[in-house]
Design a protein around this motif. Structure first.
Motif, PDB file in Angstrom:
ATOM      1  N   TYR A  93       0.828  -1.207   0.000  1.00 47.18           N
ATOM      2  CA  TYR A  93       0.000   0.000   0.000  1.00 47.18           C
ATOM      3  C   TYR A  93       0.865   1.261   0.000  1.00 47.18           C
TER       4      TYR A  93
ATOM      5  N   LEU B 210      -6.283  -1.442 -15.021  1.00 50.52           N
ATOM      6  CA  LEU B 210      -6.933  -1.901 -13.800  1.00 50.52           C
ATOM      7  C   LEU B 210      -6.583  -3.348 -13.486  1.00 50.52           C
ATOM      8  N   ALA B 211      -6.527  -4.197 -14.509  1.00 48.59           N
ATOM      9  CA  ALA B 211      -6.191  -5.604 -14.291  1.00 48.59           C
ATOM     10  C   ALA B 211      -4.761  -5.745 -13.764  1.00 48.59           C
TER      11      ALA B 211
ATOM     12  N   ARG C 229      -4.651  -4.551 -10.064  1.00 52.47           N
ATOM     13  CA  ARG C 229      -5.152  -5.585  -9.149  1.00 52.47           C
ATOM     14  C   ARG C 229      -4.145  -6.717  -8.988  1.00 52.47           C
TER      15      ARG C 229
ATOM     16  N   LEU D 251      -1.337  -5.520  -6.744  1.00 51.58           N
ATOM     17  CA  LEU D 251      -1.789  -5.313  -5.373  1.00 51.58           C
ATOM     18  C   LEU D 251      -1.988  -6.646  -4.659  1.00 51.58           C
ATOM     19  N   HIS D 252      -2.520  -7.633  -5.380  1.00 49.40           N
ATOM     20  CA  HIS D 252      -2.804  -8.936  -4.772  1.00 49.40           C
ATOM     21  C   HIS D 252      -1.588  -9.849  -4.705  1.00 49.40           C
TER      22      HIS D 252
END
Length: 323
Positions: free
Chosen positions: A132, A296-297, A300, A303-304
């Motif tokens: 983050y 966006l993909a 994600r 981030l994951h």
């Protein structure tokens, strides 16, 4: 694969370096930046915000799109003018060193794309930060870190070049500061410096994200078993979809035509867009990857899977039967 070099020869001589026209997003920067500085004089919040947006987009058009094309020599055929543009865009506008920009990006990143320890984009990894902080907060520090890194690397260059770089970086930073005080009407040095930081970090998040999205997470290769260039670029580079603001500020060669740019690094920004259908068709006909994904993909995914992609050492890919 014999047709592919022909494609390069067909496009490069006449279109890659012919004029300054490739810098389409920079041609009107003076008037746009002046408008941005004038908007900052307004007491109307919306007009002031418009000024911030204009200056931020113009700043990234010069520092990302301009510096990138200048570093590759894609703005002019003249070697003399090419050197001048590199110094202007990289040192005056971006506050970085021209020599390290060319060495790190052109020689290492393009020469050894996704080769571990050479062009693997490892400079963008900061394992000490959690996902983050890295994805949301770290980009805000890019305008501060960039000139500091440049000054630190001046120890590695000769004194004459170091003094030149210090002078040009100082010129760029002071010019921005002076315009805010004398054109935009800021009353205090602290408010002018705060505005500099805001405008210079306006698109810092997509700038950082794009640099990791398009290479990290794709196949990585070892130094002694790296594949042929065509396989290296088709496997290790990814295109994002066209995004109007990023297309304008970063350029097609960094967003939707990154595969094409890595195959033909000296093509102009607009020519990368024109050869895109030819390149994608060629790679698919040869049953080679043509990597595409949405912003966006990829966001994600990172981030994951942050630990796997940005902290751990990536696995080495070996291509069996393609060597």
């Amino acid at each position: 694969m014999g047709a592919f070099p022909g494609l390069l020869l067909a496009w490069t001589p006449h279109h890659a370096l012919h004029t300054i026209a490739p810098l389409a997003g920079v041609q009107n920067q003076d008037s746009q930046r002046l408008l941005g500085f004038l908007c900052l004089r307004s007491e109307n919040l919306l007009v002031f915000a418009l000024g911030i947006a204009i200056l931020g987009v113009c700043h990234y058009t010069l520092t990302v799109k301009g510096s990138h094309l200048a570093t590759h020599g894609a703005l002019t055929e003249s070697k003399r003018w090419s050197k001048i543009w590199v110094l202007f865009f990289v040192e005056v506008c971006t506050s970085f060193t021209a020599e390290h920009a060319k060495y790190g990006h052109v020689k290492m990143h393009h020469g050894y794309t996704n080769v571990l320890g050479l062009g693997d984009s490892s400079t963008w990894r900061l394992p000490c930060l959690n996902r983050y902080v890295y994805m949301f907060l770290a980009p805000l520090l890019i305008p501060i870190i960039t000139p500091l890194v440049a000054v630190e690397r001046l120890r590695e260059v000769e004194l004459r070049k170091a003094l030149r770089t210090l002078g040009l970086i100082s010129l760029g930073l002071y010019s921005h500061y002076w315009l805010l005080l004398n054109v935009s009407g800021f009353q205090s040095p602290s408010s002018a410096l705060a505005c500099m930081l805001i405008t210079r970090s306006l698109l810092a998040h997509p700038y950082l994200h794009v640099n990791i999205f398009q290479h990290i997470g794709l196949p990585m290769f070892s130094r002694d078993k790296k594949p042929q260039r065509i396989h290296m670029m088709s496997l290790g580079v990814l295109n994002l979809p066209r995004l109007p603001v990023l297309d304008w500020a970063f350029g097609h060669s960094l967003i939707s035509c990154h595969v094409e740019h890595h195959l033909f690094p000296r093509l102009s920004d607009n020519m990368c867009l024109k050869v895109k259908p030819v390149v994608s068709q060629f790679l698919r006909e040869k049953q080679l990857p043509y990597n595409e994904d949405s912003y966006l993909a990829r966001f994600r995914l990172f981030l994951h899977h942050y630990e796997e992609l940005m902290v751990q050492t990536p696995p080495i890919t070996e291509l069996v039967g393609l060597q």
